[in-house]
Design a protein around this motif. Structure first.
Motif, PDB file in Angstrom:
ATOM      1  N   ASN A 207       1.172  -1.103  -0.228  1.00 38.97           N
ATOM      2  CA  ASN A 207      -0.118  -0.428  -0.285  1.00 38.97           C
ATOM      3  C   ASN A 207       1.095   1.109   0.734  1.00 38.97           C
ATOM      4  O   ASN A 207       0.767   1.858  -0.733  1.00 38.97           O
ATOM      5  CB  ASN A 207      -0.917   0.024   1.325  1.00 38.97           C
ATOM      6  N   PHE A 208       2.225   1.115   0.781  1.00 36.22           N
ATOM      7  CA  PHE A 208       2.885   2.136   0.947  1.00 36.22           C
ATOM      8  C   PHE A 208       3.810   2.636  -0.554  1.00 36.22           C
ATOM      9  O   PHE A 208       3.935   4.070  -0.779  1.00 36.22           O
ATOM     10  CB  PHE A 208       3.880   2.327   1.915  1.00 36.22           C
TER      11      PHE A 208
ATOM     12  N   ARG B 115       0.853   4.519  -2.770  1.00 40.71           N
ATOM     13  CA  ARG B 115       1.208   5.649  -2.963  1.00 40.71           C
ATOM     14  C   ARG B 115       1.961   6.534  -3.419  1.00 40.71           C
ATOM     15  O   ARG B 115       1.692   7.374  -3.254  1.00 40.71           O
ATOM     16  CB  ARG B 115       1.025   5.748  -1.004  1.00 40.71           C
ATOM     17  N   MET B 116       3.377   5.269  -3.266  1.00 36.50           N
ATOM     18  CA  MET B 116       4.566   6.748  -3.395  1.00 36.50           C
ATOM     19  C   MET B 116       4.869   7.033  -5.185  1.00 36.50           C
ATOM     20  O   MET B 116       5.125   8.072  -5.465  1.00 36.50           O
ATOM     21  CB  MET B 116       5.749   6.164  -2.760  1.00 36.50           C
TER      22      MET B 116
ATOM     23  N   ALA C 140       1.787   6.576  -6.777  1.00 31.84           N
ATOM     24  CA  ALA C 140       1.527   7.693  -7.493  1.00 31.84           C
ATOM     25  C   ALA C 140       1.106   9.199  -7.211  1.00 31.84           C
ATOM     26  O   ALA C 140       0.953  10.136  -8.146  1.00 31.84           O
ATOM     27  CB  ALA C 140      -0.841   7.653  -6.586  1.00 31.84           C
ATOM     28  N   ALA C 141       2.606   9.531  -6.256  1.00 37.09           N
ATOM     29  CA  ALA C 141       2.426  10.565  -5.807  1.00 37.09           C
ATOM     30  C   ALA C 141       3.799  11.068  -6.527  1.00 37.09           C
ATOM     31  O   ALA C 141       3.919  12.641  -7.301  1.00 37.09           O
ATOM     32  CB  ALA C 141       3.352  10.497  -4.242  1.00 37.09           C
TER      33      ALA C 141
END
Length: 114
Positions: free
Chosen positions: A56-57, A60-61, A63-64
């Protein structure tokens, strides 16, 4: 020397559940193999939530980083698009020469070295 049974993998992969259970009931080697597999499965299930958090992390990275690249690219294109000095210098089909860039050139257009 006693040979070990090697049917566990074949029955686990290609056989059905009742064939596997019947063989495990009568074969000691396969029973030990099945117990080992159950322990490994329990360990994997124990670690699974921690791995899901890591995945999940990472997502998210990613996507960022993608959002940052889109914003940076959009900002760059909008600045170049609205800056008329750059637009007057760079037009489609024209190329910049060394003389346009301010370098001293000879009669052939090559950069002069003194």
């Amino acid at each position: 020397m006693k040979e070990t049974c090697s049917k566990y993998e074949a029955l686990f992969t290609f056989g059905d559940e009742e064939q596997l259970r019947a063989h495990i009931a009568e074969c000691e080697d396969c029973k030990n193999e099945d117990e080992t597999m159950k322990k490994v499965s329990a360990l994997i299930q124990e670690v699974k939530p921690h791995y899901a958090k890591k995945q999940n992390f990472v997502m998210r990275m990613k996507a960022a980083c993608l959002l940052f690249a889109i914003i940076l690219g959009g900002t760059t294109l909008s600045v170049v698009g609205t800056n008329q000095d750059v637009m007057d210098t760079l037009k489609y089909g024209t190329t910049l020469s060394a003389e346009d860039l301010g370098f001293p050139v000879d009669s052939y257009g090559l950069i002069m070295v003194e």
